[in-house]
Design a protein around this motif. Sequence first.
Motif, PDB file in Angstrom:
ATOM      1  N   ASN A   1     -21.169  -8.846 -38.209  1.00  0.00           N
ATOM      2  CA  ASN A   1     -19.867  -8.550 -37.617  1.00  0.00           C
ATOM      3  C   ASN A   1     -19.936  -7.348 -36.674  1.00  0.00           C
ATOM      4  O   ASN A   1     -19.383  -7.362 -35.574  1.00  0.00           O
ATOM      5  N   THR A   2     -20.621  -6.288 -37.119  1.00  0.00           N
ATOM      6  CA  THR A   2     -20.735  -5.092 -36.279  1.00  0.00           C
ATOM      7  C   THR A   2     -21.603  -5.361 -35.055  1.00  0.00           C
ATOM      8  O   THR A   2     -21.320  -4.860 -33.956  1.00  0.00           O
TER       9      THR A   2
ATOM     10  N   LYS B   1     -23.247   2.953 -31.365  1.00  0.00           N
ATOM     11  CA  LYS B   1     -23.108   1.711 -32.132  1.00  0.00           C
ATOM     12  C   LYS B   1     -24.375   0.867 -32.029  1.00  0.00           C
ATOM     13  O   LYS B   1     -24.791   0.221 -32.994  1.00  0.00           O
TER      14      LYS B   1
ATOM     15  N   PHE C   1     -22.051  -8.012 -43.106  1.00  0.00           N
ATOM     16  CA  PHE C   1     -21.444  -6.819 -42.513  1.00  0.00           C
ATOM     17  C   PHE C   1     -22.123  -6.469 -41.192  1.00  0.00           C
ATOM     18  O   PHE C   1     -21.470  -6.139 -40.204  1.00  0.00           O
ATOM     19  N   LEU C   2     -23.456  -6.543 -41.173  1.00  0.00           N
ATOM     20  CA  LEU C   2     -24.211  -6.209 -39.973  1.00  0.00           C
ATOM     21  C   LEU C   2     -23.897  -7.179 -38.845  1.00  0.00           C
ATOM     22  O   LEU C   2     -23.725  -6.772 -37.689  1.00  0.00           O
TER      23      LEU C   2
ATOM     24  N   LYS D   1     -19.523  -7.312 -32.530  1.00  0.00           N
ATOM     25  CA  LYS D   1     -18.525  -6.427 -31.936  1.00  0.00           C
ATOM     26  C   LYS D   1     -19.176  -5.476 -30.933  1.00  0.00           C
ATOM     27  O   LYS D   1     -18.657  -5.262 -29.831  1.00  0.00           O
ATOM     28  N   THR D   2     -20.315  -4.899 -31.305  1.00  0.00           N
ATOM     29  CA  THR D   2     -21.017  -3.971 -30.420  1.00  0.00           C
ATOM     30  C   THR D   2     -21.473  -4.661 -29.143  1.00  0.00           C
ATOM     31  O   THR D   2     -21.326  -4.120 -28.044  1.00  0.00           O
TER      32      THR D   2
ATOM     33  N   VAL E   1     -26.649  -0.458 -35.299  1.00  0.00           N
ATOM     34  CA  VAL E   1     -27.059  -1.823 -35.648  1.00  0.00           C
ATOM     35  C   VAL E   1     -28.568  -1.985 -35.531  1.00  0.00           C
ATOM     36  O   VAL E   1     -29.181  -2.748 -36.300  1.00  0.00           O
TER      37      VAL E   1
END
Length: 417
Positions: free
Chosen positions: A324-325, A344, A321-322, A328-329, A348
Motif C-alpha cells: 500500500n505504501t 518515502k 502494508f508495504l 502510494k509513494t 519503502v
Amino acid sequence: MDWTIPDDIQSFVASLDAFIEAEITPLEAEHPQFFDHRREWARTDWERDGYPRKEWLELLHEMRRRSDAAGFFRYPLPAALSGQDGSNLAMAVIREHLVARGSGLHFPHTDEHSVVANLPVALVLHAYGTSEQQERWIEPLITGAAEIAFGLTEPGHGSDATFLETTARRDGDDWIINGAKRFNSLVDQAEVDLVFARTGGRDGKAEGITAFLVRTDAPGFSVPFNHWCFNMPSDHPEVHLDDVRVPAEAVVGEVGRGLDCAQLFIHENRIRQAASSLGAAQYCIDRSVEYAQERVVFGKPLRDHQGIQWQLVELQTDADFLRNTLHKTAAMMDAEGKTAVTDKVAMVNMRANQLACRAADRAMQIHGGMGYTRAYQFEHLYRHHRRYRITEGTDEVQLRRIASRLFDFGRRPTTTG
C-alpha cells in the motif's frame, strides 16, 4: 475509498504474462542449466575471473530482443526514446509482479535484466547528455548493442559520494583523470565508463563533481581484478585510472554538477528495487503457504502448527502494508516528482529489501533441508536481494535520508554550544 490498480496497467500486465508464456518460458526451457540448481555455475565464467559467461549474455540479449520486438521492453522509457512513458506506479506494479512469478528468464536476478527495461544510464544521457552523446549511445544501450558502466563507488568511499578521491584536472581542452573505482558495474561488457571525479569544490560538497564518459580501452584505464560476490556471476571490478586523458566532449551534463546524473540514476532505481524485493518476498510467502498445506509433520499438516502460521501471517501482513505504501509513494512520485517524496522512497526501499531477506530466510527454514538446497530459489533470491540492502544506498543511508526530512536537516540553522 475503493482503490484498484488502473485498468491500463492491469491490461499491460496481462499482455506481458501472455507474452512471457508464449515467447520467454519456451526459450528458458531450451537452456535448463541456467535456471535449475546449476544456475550459478552455468552463468559464471569461472576461468575468466567470475564474469558472466558469454552464452548467458547471449541468452539475455535474445530475451531483450524478443521483448523489444513485441513492444514490452521500452514500456517505461520516454516517448522520445520509443517508449510508452510508463509511470512510476505502473513500474512498481510490473516489477513486483515479475518477481512474484519467481526467478526466470523474464527476470533472472542477474543485475537488472528483465523483459521490461530498467535503463537509468539511458535516462541520464537523455536528460543530461549532449546531442552527440545521445545519438551515439542511447539506442545501442536500449537494444543491448552497447553497455555503459557506472563508476561512482571508490575503495575509500561508498555511500559518502561527496568525498570522492578520484580527480580530474584540465589540460588544454582535455581532462586528465586519476583515481580508482570499486564495484564498477558492467566494465567487462562496456565500451565506456561513466566516471565521477572531483574537478573543484570541497570534500563533502556535491558541487565540484563532474561526470565523464571514459573509454575502457583508454591508456591508463586498467582493471586489476574483479570482485567475486555473494551472488555470482559478478561484473563488479576494481578500476584504476592513471593519467587517463579524455576530451572536453566526454563531460556529461554541466562541469561540477555530475552528481545530478548520479541522483537521477539512484532515484530511478530505489523505487524499482523496492518493488522487486516486495515481489521476491511475496514469492517466498506464497511458496511457503503452499508447502505448509501439503507437508505433514507429527501426524498433521504443517499449516496446523501455530508456530508456522504466525511466521507467515507476520510476513504477509508486512507485505500488504508495504504494498500500500509503495503504490502510494509511486503515485506521489508521478504527481509531484521523484525528489518530492525522497524520504518515502527511502522508507519503502529499506523495508522492502529487509522483507525480501526475511521472507527468503523463513522460506528456507519452513522448507527444511530442501529449502537450503539450490533445487529451490530461496537461497538465490536471498543472495540477490541482500545486495539491495547495500546498493543504491545502504539501510543506514536510507535511515539518514528519512531523518533528514523528519528533522528538517539542511533547512534549519545549525546551533552550537
